[in-house]
Structures are given as C-alpha cells and as structure tokens.
Design a protein around this motif. Structure first.
Motif: not given
Length: 449
Positions: A133-156
């Motif tokens: 986790k960093i400011e405005g974004a987080s990364f996680y792994k599920e079934n060997n796939d990586l995902f990113v979640i935008n938790q900030g502004e629209e273009n963050h």
C-alpha cells in the motif's frame, strides 16, 4: 565525482524493463542511438534483446526538448500504445515499447520510460505475505494474478499511461504509475522503486569489519583489519590484492560463511545474526566449476531452476526461467551440448547460470576469469555487468582486471593488514559511457600509501 553526480541528476533518464524485470537506466546526453547489443557495439544504448534492431532508434535534444525517432527498425517502436511513424516529442512518463511481429497476439518484450526526475533503486517485492500500500493505491495478489486498486483521485493511477478507476488486473510487462512512483509487473511478481516502498537504508550492503584473525599455536595471525565498504544495488565491485592479502577470507566474511569481528548489514538485517534468513539471497560461484559433465547444458540449468524456484511453480514457469537464463548468459546455442564438452569460458558461464537460478540479490564470484583468454574474460565480465545492472550486487575477485576496468563501480584493494576502498566510478546500475582508468596503477599507488 560529486559534480558529475549533480550534473547527471538534471539530465533526463530512460528506465529499461524486459520480460524478467527492471534492467537498468541510461542518462541521455546529446544525440544517443539505441539498438541491439552486438560485438561491434555500434550504438550508445546497447540492449541485449532479439526484438531490438541493431540500429533501432535515436534520441536527440533540440533546445532543451527531447525527441525520439525510429530508424526503420524491423519491429518498430510504440510510444504510449501508438506506433512511432515520425519524430516524437518526449514528455515525462512516456512509455516506449518494442513488440515482436510474430504470433497472433504479440506482447511487448522490451519497454523504456522517459523521466526527468531522479531515478531510484529498483527491486522485486513479494506480495504473497502481505499487500503493498502507498498513498492512493494498493497492490495485492490472488491466484498468482496481480491487481492494483486506485484509491485516490481519477488520474492518480495509470497503467501503461492510461488512467484507471477501481480495481484492475495486471498483465506481464505492465508499467504502473501511482502519483510519482513507478511499478513494473513481471508475471506474478511486482518490481518497485525501492525508496518509496522500503524503510530505512533500503538494500544497501554495509560492511564494517574490525578484525578477522586466527590462532596458530600461541600466535595470533591477523587476516583482515579495518575494512569499511558500502555497496548499493546495481554495483559491480572488484576485489584486488596480492597472494595472502585475504581476498577469499574477506569474501567469506561478507557472505557470512566465516564470521569476523564487526558487522555486515543487508538493509536492516545483521547478516551474522540473521544468516538463516539471508542465505537464500546469496549466490556464490567458486573458482572450481561444480557441475555434472555428463548432463546437457539445459538439463543442468533446469535441474537448478527446479530445485530453487518455489514449489508451486509450473513446468512452464521453470522452462521459461531456464530459457531466459540461457539467453542472458549466451548459452542458447549450447542448450543440448554436454557440459563436459564446453569450453572453459562456456563452462564458467554455466556455473554462473546455475547460481542465477535462485535469483540471488548478493552475488559473489571467486576468480571467474581464471584461465580464460582476454576476449573470453571480457565477455564473461560483460555478462556480470549486465547482471549487476538488474539491481543485484555483484562482487568479484580477479587477477586480471585491467582488461575490464571500466565495467566496475568500486574497487576494494586489500593489503596485508588493511583494506583501502577506491570509489572509481559513480552511477551504479546505469547504461552509460564509462570513464577508463588504470587498475594496475591504482593498485600500486594505494599499496604505497
């Protein structure tokens, strides 16, 4: 040295990425040609990738602005997803990619990012234990796939230059920008800019050996004394010294095989106290080649990959890793050759490849160029330089460094009872023109002092 350092901070840089992670950087200066690495070394930015043409493209500065043009390459250059047909004005964060034409749905095999900000060290991070986790974004792994979640502004958060909202599944070779921090997706692994995601001093290797001594009867013999050295990711370090100066003893002390009085720290961990945790991050290639001569090159390396990769890795992953290391070490043509039929230089490269199977972060080699002629020794050292450029720390003992002097970033000269560190060239892990110097003269001068 410091003046050169400050000067380079102001110049734009190219960050390099390939199928197997972060590969290094290049400081742009004047007109710089870009192409595939060959023996002739015809280009300023030489890249060891088959999808890149010998003279692929060119970077040019005009009145403070930087332009890129493709030089009629076979696979072309794609900038932010569009083919470059004419000179392109480069902007901060532009992504340049090279994609092979073969296949129904080809994917990029090589990417560059144009940045004016100061670059930071990169490393691969493990998302199996916890999310990042960093400011405005987080990364996680599920079934060997990586995902990113935008938790900030629209273009963050941007993936390959395209803004994303919510949660996005990442593909291999994706470049992710979250604020001013960059990330790279290598299959099921994530590469990160170290300064933003790791605390403290990061991955520096800090060596402070006060003394290493042995007792023979009632006599104390001092082997090492008062040696201080700091190594950053991407550095290629040469250890020099006469016979009996303690080169091998020093290397063993730094690796934790032989404890010395003092401290060896890797990041926030004490190597002596946390050796069981750190020993899997260390690779060591002894002077003697320890390989089965009756096995083929591929079988030798595949067996090492099978033993050192995670137990859950698929056969496809293991074969892909094996093939990449063969390519990196220049052993593709010898794939089906028996190890016993290899030349001395090829056998040494295979020994190095076997250690690379475990993806070590600290890489130590005891006289890898011993017994090799000048051309073969040069080629081997260039391979080790490329390994260091991937963010690893490589330390080498050599008795013939004058043939490859410009490849090293630091020299440690060991006298009979002391160590003298010479920082001979700054800019670790960068693709750049390197300043020549005379190691033999350096050795003589430092020994006199």
């Amino acid at each position: 040295m410091e003046r050169e350092k400050m000067k380079n901070k102001k110049k734009p840089r190219l960050l390099f990425f390939h199928l197997y992670g972060y590969a290094g950087e290049f400081v742009l200066q004047g007109t710089s040609s870009f192409g595939r690495k060959t023996g002739a070394e015809e280009t300023d930015i030489a890249v060891p990738s088959a999808v890149v043409s010998r003279r692929h493209g060119e970077f040019t500065e005009i009145q403070g602005q930087w332009f890129y043009r493709d030089l009629g390459s076979s696979n072309g250059t794609w900038i932010n997803g569009k083919r470059c047909e004419e000179p392109h004005l480069l902007k901060e964060g532009d992504i340049l990619a090279v994609t092979p034409r073969r296949g129904e749905n080809p994917k990029p095999e090589f990417k560059m990012v144009f940045l004016r900000k100061e670059a930071r060290p990169w490393r691969k991070t493990d998302l199996t234990k916890e999310n990042l986790k960093i400011e405005g974004a987080s990364f996680y792994k599920e079934n060997n796939d990586l995902f990113v979640i935008n938790q900030g502004e629209e273009n963050h958060v941007r993936v390959n230059g395209v803004p994303v909202l919510g949660c996005v599944r990442l593909e291999p070779m994706d470049l992710i920008q979250a604020g001013d921090t960059w990330f790279f997706c290598q299959g099921d692994s994530l590469w990160t800019e170290e300064e933003r995601t790791w605390k403290g001093e990061g991955r520096k290797l800090v060596v402070d050996i006060q003394e290493k001594a042995v007792w023979t009867g009632f006599q104390k013999k001092t082997l090492l004394k008062d040696i201080q050295l700091t190594i950053d990711p991407g550095e290629f370090v040469l250890i020099l010294g006469g016979s009996g100066a303690g080169k091998t003893t020093f290397m063993n002390s730094v690796m934790g095989y032989e404890k010395a009085t003092g401290c060896v720290r890797y990041g926030e961990l004490d190597l002596y106290e946390e050796y069981e945790k750190l020993k899997y991050r260390i690779g060591f290639v002894p002077q003697q080649d320890l390989i089965r001569i009756q096995d083929t090159v591929f079988h030798t390396l595949y067996s090492a990959v099978q033993m050192k990769m995670p137990a859950g890795a698929s056969r496809e992953d293991r074969e892909e890793r094996t093939q990449w290391i063969l390519k990196l070490m220049g052993l593709e043509k010898e794939r089906d050759t028996l190890a016993g039929n290899l030349s001395g230089g090829q056998r040494k490269r295979l020994s190095i490849a076997v250690e690379l199977a475990g993806n070590p972060e600290l890489f130590f080699l005891d006289e890898p160029d011993s017994g090799l002629d000048g051309i073969m020794a040069r080629g081997l050292m260039e391979k080790l330089r490329a390994i260091a450029d991937m963010g690893k720390m490589v330390m080498v003992i050599s008795h013939s460094p004058d043939r490859t002097a410009e490849l090293f970033t630091k020299v440690l000269v060991l006298a009979k009872t002391s160590g003298i560190t010479a920082d001979i060239w700054f800019s670790t892990g960068e693709f750049r023109r390197r300043k020549p110097f005379s190691v033999p003269n350096l050795w003589k001068r430092l020994c006199k002092e």
